[in-house]
Scaffold this active site. Structure first.
Site, PDB file in Angstrom:
ATOM      1  CB  SER A 120     -28.766  39.492  65.616  1.00 43.88           C
ATOM      2  OG  SER A 120     -27.810  38.499  65.818  1.00 43.88           O
ATOM      3  CG  HIS A 141     -33.126  40.949  63.623  1.00 45.23           C
ATOM      4  ND1 HIS A 141     -32.715  41.991  64.396  1.00 45.23           N
ATOM      5  CD2 HIS A 141     -32.718  39.818  64.279  1.00 45.23           C
ATOM      6  CE1 HIS A 141     -32.085  41.526  65.466  1.00 45.23           C
ATOM      7  NE2 HIS A 141     -32.077  40.211  65.409  1.00 45.23           N
ATOM      8  CD  GLU A 153     -34.146  45.671  63.914  1.00 44.32           C
ATOM      9  OE1 GLU A 153     -33.852  46.773  64.378  1.00 44.32           O
ATOM     10  OE2 GLU A 153     -33.364  44.699  63.938  1.00 44.32           O
ATOM     11  CG  ASN A 191     -29.119  43.351  68.111  1.00 40.60           C
ATOM     12  OD1 ASN A 191     -29.626  43.331  69.236  1.00 40.60           O
ATOM     13  ND2 ASN A 191     -29.159  42.329  67.295  1.00 40.60           N
TER      14      ASN A 191
HETATM   15  N1  CAA Z   1     -41.611  31.308  74.126  1.00 41.78           N
HETATM   16  C1  CAA Z   1     -42.907  31.546  74.000  1.00 41.78           C
HETATM   17  N2  CAA Z   1     -43.624  32.271  74.871  1.00 41.78           N
HETATM   18  C2  CAA Z   1     -42.978  32.744  75.925  1.00 41.78           C
HETATM   19  C3  CAA Z   1     -41.608  32.533  76.140  1.00 41.78           C
HETATM   20  C4  CAA Z   1     -40.918  31.771  75.177  1.00 41.78           C
HETATM   21  N3  CAA Z   1     -39.617  31.516  75.272  1.00 41.78           N
HETATM   22  N4  CAA Z   1     -41.228  33.163  77.271  1.00 41.78           N
HETATM   23  C5  CAA Z   1     -42.322  33.739  77.758  1.00 41.78           C
HETATM   24  N5  CAA Z   1     -43.369  33.513  76.950  1.00 41.78           N
HETATM   25  C6  CAA Z   1     -44.731  33.965  77.116  1.00 41.78           C
HETATM   26  C7  CAA Z   1     -45.345  33.243  78.256  1.00 41.78           C
HETATM   27  O1  CAA Z   1     -46.020  32.079  77.781  1.00 41.78           O
HETATM   28  C8  CAA Z   1     -46.285  34.261  78.838  1.00 41.78           C
HETATM   29  O2  CAA Z   1     -47.535  34.238  78.181  1.00 41.78           O
HETATM   30  P1  CAA Z   1     -48.820  33.777  79.012  1.00 41.78           P
HETATM   31  O3  CAA Z   1     -48.759  34.495  80.313  1.00 41.78           O
HETATM   32  O4  CAA Z   1     -49.942  34.185  78.146  1.00 41.78           O
HETATM   33  O5  CAA Z   1     -48.662  32.323  79.168  1.00 41.78           O
HETATM   34  C9  CAA Z   1     -45.683  35.610  78.498  1.00 41.78           C
HETATM   35  O6  CAA Z   1     -44.708  35.358  77.484  1.00 41.78           O
HETATM   36  C10 CAA Z   1     -45.020  36.239  79.694  1.00 41.78           C
HETATM   37  O7  CAA Z   1     -44.085  35.315  80.199  1.00 41.78           O
HETATM   38  P2  CAA Z   1     -43.768  35.109  81.745  1.00 41.78           P
HETATM   39  O8  CAA Z   1     -44.972  35.480  82.556  1.00 41.78           O
HETATM   40  O9  CAA Z   1     -43.173  33.761  81.920  1.00 41.78           O
HETATM   41  O10 CAA Z   1     -42.573  36.083  82.038  1.00 41.78           O
HETATM   42  P3  CAA Z   1     -42.431  37.644  81.818  1.00 41.78           P
HETATM   43  O11 CAA Z   1     -43.697  38.379  82.014  1.00 41.78           O
HETATM   44  O12 CAA Z   1     -41.233  38.006  82.597  1.00 41.78           O
HETATM   45  O13 CAA Z   1     -42.070  37.768  80.276  1.00 41.78           O
HETATM   46  C11 CAA Z   1     -40.439  37.971  78.597  1.00 41.78           C
HETATM   47  C12 CAA Z   1     -40.993  37.101  79.716  1.00 41.78           C
HETATM   48  C13 CAA Z   1     -41.492  38.129  77.511  1.00 41.78           C
HETATM   49  C14 CAA Z   1     -39.255  37.223  78.029  1.00 41.78           C
HETATM   50  C15 CAA Z   1     -40.056  39.380  79.199  1.00 41.78           C
HETATM   51  O14 CAA Z   1     -39.238  39.208  80.309  1.00 41.78           O
HETATM   52  C16 CAA Z   1     -39.370  40.273  78.205  1.00 41.78           C
HETATM   53  O15 CAA Z   1     -40.001  40.903  77.363  1.00 41.78           O
HETATM   54  N6  CAA Z   1     -38.023  40.354  78.315  1.00 41.78           N
HETATM   55  C17 CAA Z   1     -37.219  41.150  77.393  1.00 41.78           C
HETATM   56  C18 CAA Z   1     -36.997  40.333  76.142  1.00 41.78           C
HETATM   57  C19 CAA Z   1     -36.182  41.070  75.135  1.00 41.78           C
HETATM   58  O16 CAA Z   1     -35.733  42.196  75.312  1.00 41.78           O
HETATM   59  N7  CAA Z   1     -35.967  40.393  74.012  1.00 41.78           N
HETATM   60  C20 CAA Z   1     -35.134  40.929  72.957  1.00 41.78           C
HETATM   61  C21 CAA Z   1     -33.766  40.380  73.108  1.00 41.78           C
HETATM   62  S1  CAA Z   1     -32.709  41.030  71.882  1.00 41.78           S
HETATM   63  C22 CAA Z   1     -32.938  40.053  70.573  1.00 41.78           C
HETATM   64  O17 CAA Z   1     -33.628  39.068  70.559  1.00 41.78           O
HETATM   65  C23 CAA Z   1     -32.263  40.507  69.341  1.00 41.78           C
HETATM   66  C24 CAA Z   1     -31.002  39.889  69.023  1.00 41.78           C
HETATM   67  O18 CAA Z   1     -30.669  39.863  67.857  1.00 41.78           O
HETATM   68  C25 CAA Z   1     -30.043  39.445  70.023  1.00 41.78           C
END
Ligand code: CAA
Length: 294
Positions: A120, A141, A153, A191
């Site tokens: 990342s 990424h 990415e 990031n």
């Molecule tokens: N694995 C697989 N599927 C997942 C999951 C996981 N860990 N978490 C959630 N899901 C799926 C669920 O199965 C659900 O799908 P269905 O409804 O079809 O079953 C869907 O995603 C939505 O999940 P929830 O209803 O449980 O919860 P939500 O609507 O709050 O969504 C989330 C959860 C997708 C994580 C949402 O909160 C979100 O988009 N959060 C922001 C995430 C983000 O910004 N990620 C980037 C982080 S930075 C990074 O990764 C880069 C780095 O280098 C650090």
């Protein structure tokens, strides 16, 4: 560049298990490699849980879910990667460990295969240069959770050939991801913008702008973010956030990338966010509750 049919994924942790699942869902044969049986079983267990949920929700048939699982060979043996056309590493975010791993893998995997890092923030060239195939090395990424987040990415480093870069772009698109090309600059696109945002949220808390929950709720309701910045920091992992901001600070020497004191102290306490059960929130119960320390 050879057609990509078999994909190796190194590491079955937070990112690796999701990357393996996405590749298997796109029809690739996958070799998922972990250091030890217990960590491997945890990663595979998460994949199986997600597949069962997809069946339960009617998004996949049992037959499809079985076929996806069947395409993933899980192993602790590097030797199983030999015939892979693409190997993606998603091990711990530590350059010395990654270099050690690539030295081993480079001697095993067929010479025409492309190597990719899911780092990342670390420079892609530092890993590419340690292998015998720096022209066949890219960054891929993914974002957490890899099964859900649309973006990949695709990072070109100074040695990456057009053929390897195009193969990586094509691969990400074949997984139905939005593949955005970017340069080998610390933090890439997301990031570089997202990390100072999370760090600023911690500083806002330190300055008394709002409580942890108020800052999170404000950004969800006022900017339509799916998670507030402090929940997101816990979700990414505070240890991961700490290492990314160190790399960004080293590269750019700007205050906005420096670890805020609260983050430093939380890491000393062993509070790594959701993965350790404690961060800005306490994850030991049914649903997250505020960490009483804040
Ligand atoms: N694995 C697989 N599927 C997942 C999951 C996981 N860990 N978490 C959630 N899901 C799926 C669920 O199965 C659900 O799908 P269905 O409804 O079809 O079953 C869907 O995603 C939505 O999940 P929830 O209803 O449980 O919860 P939500 O609507 O709050 O969504 C989330 C959860 C997708 C994580 C949402 O909160 C979100 O988009 N959060 C922001 C995430 C983000 O910004 N990620 C980037 C982080 S930075 C990074 O990764 C880069 C780095 O280098 C650090």
């Amino acid at each position: 560049m050879a057609q990509i049919e078999k994909v190796g994924v190194l590491g079955a942790g937070l990112m690796g298990h999701g990357i393996a699942q996405v590749a298997a869902e796109a029809g690739y044969a996958v070799v998922l490699r972990e250091l030890d049986d217990a960590t491997l079983a945890r990663g595979v267990g998460k994949i199986e849980k997600q597949l069962a949920r997809a069946v339960e929700k009617g998004r996949a048939s049992q037959e499809d879910a079985d076929a996806i699982r069947g395409r993933i060979e899980d192993t602790t043996d590097y030797g199983a990667l030999a015939a892979c056309d693409l190997v993606i590493e998603a091990i711990t975010e530590s350059l010395p460990l990654k270099l050690e791993m690539w030295k081993e893998v480079d001697g095993i995997v067929k010479p025409e295969a492309v190597f990719a890092t899911n780092t990342s923030s670390l420079a892609v060239i530092d890993q590419a240069a340690t292998t015998s195939r720096p022209t066949q090395f890219v960054g891929l990424h993914y974002f957490n959770p890899a099964q859900v987040m649309k973006l990949v990415e695709v990072v070109r480093c100074v040695t990456t050939s057009d053929a390897a870069f195009d193969a990586a772009l094509e691969f990400a698109r074949s997984e139905k991801k939005l593949a955005i090309p970017t340069q080998d600059k610390a933090g890439f696109i997301v990031n570089r913008l997202l990390v100072p945002y999370m760090l600023d949220a911690i500083r806002a808390y330190e300055e008394g702008v709002g409580s942890v929950q108020e800052i999170d709720e404000a950004m969800m309701a006022g900017a339509a973010h799916p998670m507030g910045p402090l929940t997101l920091a816990d979700f990414v992992g505070l240890d991961t956030l700490g290492s990314i901001c160190d790399v960004l600070f080293d590269e750019f020497r700007e205050r906005r990338f420096a670890r805020p004191p609260t983050l430093r102290k939380m890491l000393s306490a062993g509070w790594y966010g959701r993965k350790s059960g404690m961060g800005f929130y306490d994850y030991s119960g049914e649903s997250p509750a505020p960490n009483p320390a804040f």
